[in-house]
Design an enzyme around this catalytic site. Structure first.
Site, short mmCIF file in Angstrom:
data_model
loop_
_atom_site.label_atom_id
_atom_site.label_comp_id
_atom_site.label_asym_id
_atom_site.label_seq_id
_atom_site.Cartn_x
_atom_site.Cartn_y
_atom_site.Cartn_z
N ASP A 118 0.79 -1.24 0.00
CA ASP A 118 0.00 0.00 0.00
C ASP A 118 0.82 1.29 0.00
O ASP A 118 0.56 2.21 0.80
CB ASP A 118 -0.95 0.01 1.20
CG ASP A 118 -1.97 -1.11 1.16
OD1 ASP A 118 -1.98 -1.88 0.18
OD2 ASP A 118 -2.75 -1.23 2.13
N HIS A 146 -17.68 3.08 0.95
CA HIS A 146 -17.22 1.84 1.57
C HIS A 146 -17.60 1.79 3.05
O HIS A 146 -17.66 2.82 3.73
CB HIS A 146 -15.71 1.71 1.42
CG HIS A 146 -15.20 0.35 1.74
ND1 HIS A 146 -14.67 0.02 2.97
CD2 HIS A 146 -15.15 -0.79 0.99
CE1 HIS A 146 -14.31 -1.26 2.95
NE2 HIS A 146 -14.59 -1.76 1.77
N LYS A 202 -7.25 -4.83 -2.71
CA LYS A 202 -8.02 -5.32 -1.57
C LYS A 202 -8.98 -4.24 -1.09
O LYS A 202 -8.84 -3.07 -1.44
CB LYS A 202 -7.08 -5.75 -0.43
CG LYS A 202 -6.13 -4.67 0.03
CD LYS A 202 -5.03 -5.25 0.93
CE LYS A 202 -4.06 -4.18 1.38
NZ LYS A 202 -4.65 -3.13 2.21
N CYS A 237 -2.27 -3.16 7.85
CA CYS A 237 -2.19 -4.03 6.67
C CYS A 237 -0.95 -4.93 6.67
O CYS A 237 -1.03 -6.09 6.26
CB CYS A 237 -2.24 -3.19 5.41
SG CYS A 237 -3.83 -2.33 5.23
#
Length: 219
Positions: A23, A67, A121, A166
């Site tokens: 990321d 989201h 993801k 993450c």
């Protein structure tokens, strides 16, 4: 967990090893919507680490608008609150890494031209994803594990953002799947929300994840 790489041999030269770079996106860097403190400091370090590996995978948060992990999707909620969603507790974040927006793009300073795969993801609107192996419901796979197995890879190194979310979730899942797993600690930075960094390292250590440094990747 034993280290099977012989002394004097760079881990990345082994075709059974992979570096997963997590990321390195605009929204996680200074000025971004969810900036990780010091996140810009790892860009050059991750490039250096990746240059030593034959196998490299990049990962990318890629959220649809609205989201479930966004505070703006829940009336009366603010970023960094925690709520319960059907799959468990969820930290609410500022809107970030919305698919096909400038904030979701990789930093222009990422220089890993030989990366073979990009794993996206958080692509399901109702489920967050910290791990690069599973969405946050812990059952929906990203496909990374199968890809690595098909490539004959048995050792995973991780670097990037953020250590306590993450990177840590990915490391624990990699170890759970039987990969020898290492986190290149100086190539990561953390959010450290309410003790999340200490908890992340406790979880990783319990899973058998090893902490290494960039210098450990060189011969």
């Amino acid at each position: 967990m034993t280290d099977r790489h012989p002394r004097g041999r760079a881990p990345g030269s082994d075709p059974r090893s992979v570096l997963v770079v997590v990321d390195l996106q605009v929204d996680f860097l200074p000025g971004g919507a969810l900036a990780v403190p010091g996140g810009h400091e790892v860009l050059g370090l991750c490039n250096r680490a990746a240059a030593t590996f034959r196998n490299v995978v990049l990962t990318q948060d890629w959220h649809p608008p609205g989201h479930a992990s966004f505070a703006s999707s829940h009336s009366g909620r603010v970023p960094f609150e925690t709520i319960d969603l059907p799959y468990g507790p969820q930290v609410l974040w500022p809107d970030h890494c919305v698919e096909d927006t400038p904030g979701a793009r990789f930093s222009a300073h990422v220089d890993v031209p030989h990366a073979q795969l990009i794993i996206r993801k958080g692509v399901h609107k109702g489920i967050d994803s910290y791990s690069t192996f599973y969405e946050a419901d812990r059952t929906t796979p990203t496909g990374l594990s199968g890809y690595l197995r098909d490539k004959g890879i048995d050792t995973v190194y991780l670097a990037g953002l953020a250590t306590d979310f993450c990177v840590a979730w990915s490391a624990v899942d990699a170890a759970r799947h039987g990969f020898a797993t290492h986190v290149v600690d100086d190539c990561c930075r953390a959010i450290d929300l309410d003790g999340s960094l200490a908890k992340a390292w406790a979880d990783m250590t319990a899973a058998g994840v090893r902490q290494v440094r960039l210098d450990d990747l060189a011969v």
